[in-house]
Every structure is written in C-alpha cells, then in structure tokens.
Design a protein around this motif. Sequence first.
Motif, mmCIF file in Angstrom:
data_model
loop_
_atom_site.group_PDB
_atom_site.id
_atom_site.type_symbol
_atom_site.label_atom_id
_atom_site.label_comp_id
_atom_site.label_asym_id
_atom_site.label_seq_id
_atom_site.Cartn_x
_atom_site.Cartn_y
_atom_site.Cartn_z
ATOM 1 N N GLY A 286 0.841 -1.184 0.000
ATOM 2 C CA GLY A 286 0.000 0.000 0.000
ATOM 3 C C GLY A 286 0.876 1.234 0.000
ATOM 4 N N ILE A 287 0.590 2.154 -0.879
ATOM 5 C CA ILE A 287 1.342 3.402 -0.982
ATOM 6 C C ILE A 287 0.464 4.539 -0.458
ATOM 7 C CG2 ILE A 287 2.563 4.965 -2.556
ATOM 8 C CD1 ILE A 287 3.815 2.174 -2.416
ATOM 9 N N GLN A 288 1.033 5.390 0.391
ATOM 10 C CA GLN A 288 0.284 6.511 0.949
ATOM 11 C C GLN A 288 -0.272 7.394 -0.159
ATOM 12 O OE1 GLN A 288 2.894 8.611 3.606
ATOM 13 N NE2 GLN A 288 3.291 6.799 4.827
ATOM 14 N N HIS A 289 -1.504 7.824 0.002
ATOM 15 C CA HIS A 289 -2.196 8.738 -0.911
ATOM 16 C C HIS A 289 -2.401 8.136 -2.312
ATOM 17 C CE1 HIS A 289 -1.602 11.604 2.254
ATOM 18 N NE2 HIS A 289 -0.287 11.498 2.150
ATOM 19 N N GLU B 184 -3.415 -0.562 -4.411
ATOM 20 C CA GLU B 184 -2.173 -1.125 -3.896
ATOM 21 C C GLU B 184 -1.327 -1.671 -5.036
ATOM 22 O OE1 GLU B 184 -3.525 -4.040 -1.138
ATOM 23 O OE2 GLU B 184 -4.206 -5.395 -2.682
ATOM 24 N N LYS C 66 7.026 6.309 1.467
ATOM 25 C CA LYS C 66 5.616 6.337 1.078
ATOM 26 C C LYS C 66 4.887 5.017 1.307
ATOM 27 C CE LYS C 66 5.683 10.523 -0.422
ATOM 28 N NZ LYS C 66 4.920 11.557 0.230
ATOM 29 N N ILE C 67 5.579 4.005 1.850
ATOM 30 C CA ILE C 67 4.948 2.702 2.077
ATOM 31 C C ILE C 67 4.008 2.801 3.274
ATOM 32 C CG2 ILE C 67 5.325 0.294 2.719
ATOM 33 C CD1 ILE C 67 8.004 0.438 1.247
ATOM 34 N N ALA C 68 2.746 2.436 3.067
ATOM 35 C CA ALA C 68 1.761 2.430 4.149
ATOM 36 C C ALA C 68 1.715 1.049 4.811
ATOM 37 C CB ALA C 68 0.384 2.799 3.613
ATOM 38 N N TYR C 69 1.783 -0.017 4.016
ATOM 39 C CA TYR C 69 1.791 -1.387 4.536
ATOM 40 C C TYR C 69 2.336 -2.312 3.467
ATOM 41 C CZ TYR C 69 -2.375 -2.146 1.702
ATOM 42 O OH TYR C 69 -3.244 -2.228 0.656
#
Length: 73
Positions: free
Chosen positions: A6-9, A13, A55-58
């Motif tokens: 998952g990438i922020q903003h 995915e 920028k990695i969210a998960y």
Amino acid sequence: MDIRIGIQHAPRELVIETEESAESVQAALETALGDGSIATLKDSKGGTVLVPGAKIAYAEISSPTQKRVGFLG
C-alpha cells in the motif's frame, strides 16, 4: 510469492509476483522503511519495481495459492 504494498495517498495497492525469497523481500522493505530509501524488487517476469520507503503504508508478503481446476463434487 505475492507481495501487496500500500502506498500513501494512492487509491490502489501495488501487487508484485516475484521469485525472490520472503526474507530478501522483507529485508529490502525494512531497510527502505527504516531510512526512507528506495526498495528495489524484481518481479517474476524479470522487471524491476522501485518503491519509495517513505511512502509505504503497509506490505503483505504471502505465498501464492494454488488455483483449483474442475468441479467440486
């Protein structure tokens, strides 16, 4: 192995299929998350995917599931 990141903003995915080991993928992602560098991953078709660690969210690392063919009786 399948990797979902998952990438922020970003509304979608990033999905990567790779032949790399789970340990090497996890190490690359942990390093990128730790210092904000770029994680370099190789996909199963020989391509290279660059993911900015900042920028990695998960990230989800899983083995591919076998697809069933035929009918269940």
